[in-house]
Design an enzyme around this catalytic site. Structure first.
Site, PDB file in Angstrom:
ATOM      1  CG  HIS A   9      -3.592  -6.522  11.242  1.00  0.00           C
ATOM      2  ND1 HIS A   9      -3.291  -6.426  12.580  1.00  0.00           N
ATOM      3  CD2 HIS A   9      -2.403  -6.641  10.602  1.00  0.00           C
ATOM      4  CE1 HIS A   9      -1.984  -6.482  12.751  1.00  0.00           C
ATOM      5  NE2 HIS A   9      -1.411  -6.621  11.564  1.00  0.00           N
ATOM      6  CB  VAL A  63      -5.473  -9.617   2.062  1.00  0.00           C
ATOM      7  CG1 VAL A  63      -4.789  -9.879   0.743  1.00  0.00           C
ATOM      8  CG2 VAL A  63      -4.457  -9.585   3.196  1.00  0.00           C
ATOM      9  CG  HIS A  90       0.131  -3.339   9.018  1.00  0.00           C
ATOM     10  ND1 HIS A  90       1.332  -2.950   9.593  1.00  0.00           N
ATOM     11  CD2 HIS A  90      -0.041  -4.630   9.368  1.00  0.00           C
ATOM     12  CE1 HIS A  90       1.846  -3.956  10.265  1.00  0.00           C
ATOM     13  NE2 HIS A  90       1.038  -5.005  10.149  1.00  0.00           N
ATOM     14  CD  GLU A 139       6.762  -6.367   4.316  1.00  0.00           C
ATOM     15  OE1 GLU A 139       7.093  -7.111   3.375  1.00  0.00           O
ATOM     16  OE2 GLU A 139       6.985  -6.648   5.512  1.00  0.00           O
ATOM     17  CD  GLU A 190       1.716  -3.779  13.923  1.00  0.00           C
ATOM     18  OE1 GLU A 190       2.813  -3.572  13.373  1.00  0.00           O
ATOM     19  OE2 GLU A 190       1.231  -4.907  14.074  1.00  0.00           O
ATOM     20  CB  ILE A 215      -0.946   0.019   1.231  1.00  0.00           C
ATOM     21  CG1 ILE A 215      -1.807  -1.254   1.278  1.00  0.00           C
ATOM     22  CG2 ILE A 215      -1.814   1.268   1.207  1.00  0.00           C
ATOM     23  CD1 ILE A 215      -2.703  -1.437   0.079  1.00  0.00           C
ATOM     24  CB  ILE A 216       2.678   3.100   2.377  1.00  0.00           C
ATOM     25  CG1 ILE A 216       3.257   2.138   3.436  1.00  0.00           C
ATOM     26  CG2 ILE A 216       1.247   3.512   2.722  1.00  0.00           C
ATOM     27  CD1 ILE A 216       3.500   2.773   4.786  1.00  0.00           C
TER      28      ILE A 216
END
Length: 309
Positions: A246, A242, A182, A129, A213, A124-125
């Site tokens: 969470h 997805v 997230h 990752e 988080e 996403i950002i």
């Protein structure tokens, strides 16, 4: 003179039509079509990289869905897939499902004679990752003629605007929507704050962004909600590719209960971003862009500027 005027008008119209795509090229990229540079014997592949999930239901609707779309959109590219979460891969392996990590997938492509690889992640950002993925790519880059990495969902302001348009369709009358991302412990969490800021700037005062988080926190989003005195209905929407652990635990249980204790009627929307065709299309557009554009090596650019002096 009249013909010249018509041509100028057509040029301006075309620039307006393609500006959302070519806005990416400013500063960070130069136009260079990888397909036109292929030589005899070269082979090119598309590697889709996902964080992954152990939940079969959401995987079918998100990861599998965008994989199918990518295959259909780019039939000229050999398609491959990789996961980045070692925990998820380990859990899947216990169920007899093997997923390669990016290094393993690239090693396999090298063994099969592929010379060029286009990599697109469903992150996403541009956070930890993506940083980890870049390190994996740098490790394997010497083995290929070229590897190009596409952008995550949120990269340019135009990406944010497109995502906001998609999210706005999820709004409900007399309902406040909290988008739950997230989050991350690095400064990259500011990208969630940028999304929150742009939502307000675009007039979506019935939206707020929180994270599990990172910053903005869920409490920050609740503070915004409580300024809307007349609204008693809340929609919790996962801002994640997805709808996995969470979404099913933190959002649908913990956050829902916390809001209900404050007297709100809460509806969790258990849908990953990857289920939305419009969101999938943004990733597809990023693949199409990186096929035709090469990211500038900032170190090389600085050296070139020094040599000019």
């Amino acid at each position: 003179m009249k013909v010249k005027s018509i041509l100028v008008s057509c040029y301006i119209a075309l620039c307006g039509l393609f500006s959302p795509v070519y806005a990416h090229a400013e500063g960070n990229f130069v136009h260079e079509d990888v397909m036109q540079n292929l030589q005899e014997g070269d082979k090119i592949a598309l590697l889709m990289v996902h964080f992954g999930t152990t939940h079969d239901d959401t995987r079918a609707l998100t990861i599998d869905a965008i994989n199918r779309k990518a295959k259909a959109e780019f039939p000229q590219l050999e398609f491959r897939e990789a996961y980045t979460s070692r925990i998820i891969m380990r859990r899947l392996a216990k169920r007899g499902v093997r997923k390669l990590n990016p290094v393993e997938a690239l090693a396999q492509l090298k063994a099969e004679g592929y010379t060029h690889v286009i990599i697109q992640s469903t992150n996403i950002i541009d956070g930890i990752e993506m940083e980890s993925l870049r390190k994996d790519i740098d490790q394997m880059r010497p083995l290929f003629k070229e590897i190009r990495l596409g952008m995550p969902l949120l990269y340019t302001p135009e990406d944010y605007k497109q995502v906001i348009d998609c999210l706005a369709e999820k709004s409900r009358e007399k309902t406040f929507t909290i988008l739950v991302g997230h989050g991350t412990y690095t400064p990259a969490t500011a990208q969630y704050a940028m999304l929150d800021y742009m939502l307000q700037a675009e007039g979506h005062s019935d939206f707020a962004v929180g994270t599990v988080e990172g910053y903005p926190t869920f409490d920050n989003a609740v503070d915004r909600l409580q300024t809307q005195k007349k609204i008693k209905q809340v929609q919790l929407v996962p801002f994640m590719f997805v709808a996995g652990d969470h979404a099913k635990n933190d959002i649908a249980v913990d956050m829902k209960e916390a809001l209900e204790e404050k007297g709100y009627k809460v509806t969790p929307l258990m849908e990953g971003l990857g289920e939305q065709p419009a969101i999938q299309q943004i990733y597809i557009d990023h693949i199409r862009f990186i096929l035709k554009h090469k990211q500038i090596d900032i170190v090389k650019k600085k050296k070139d500027l020094e040599n000019k002096d």
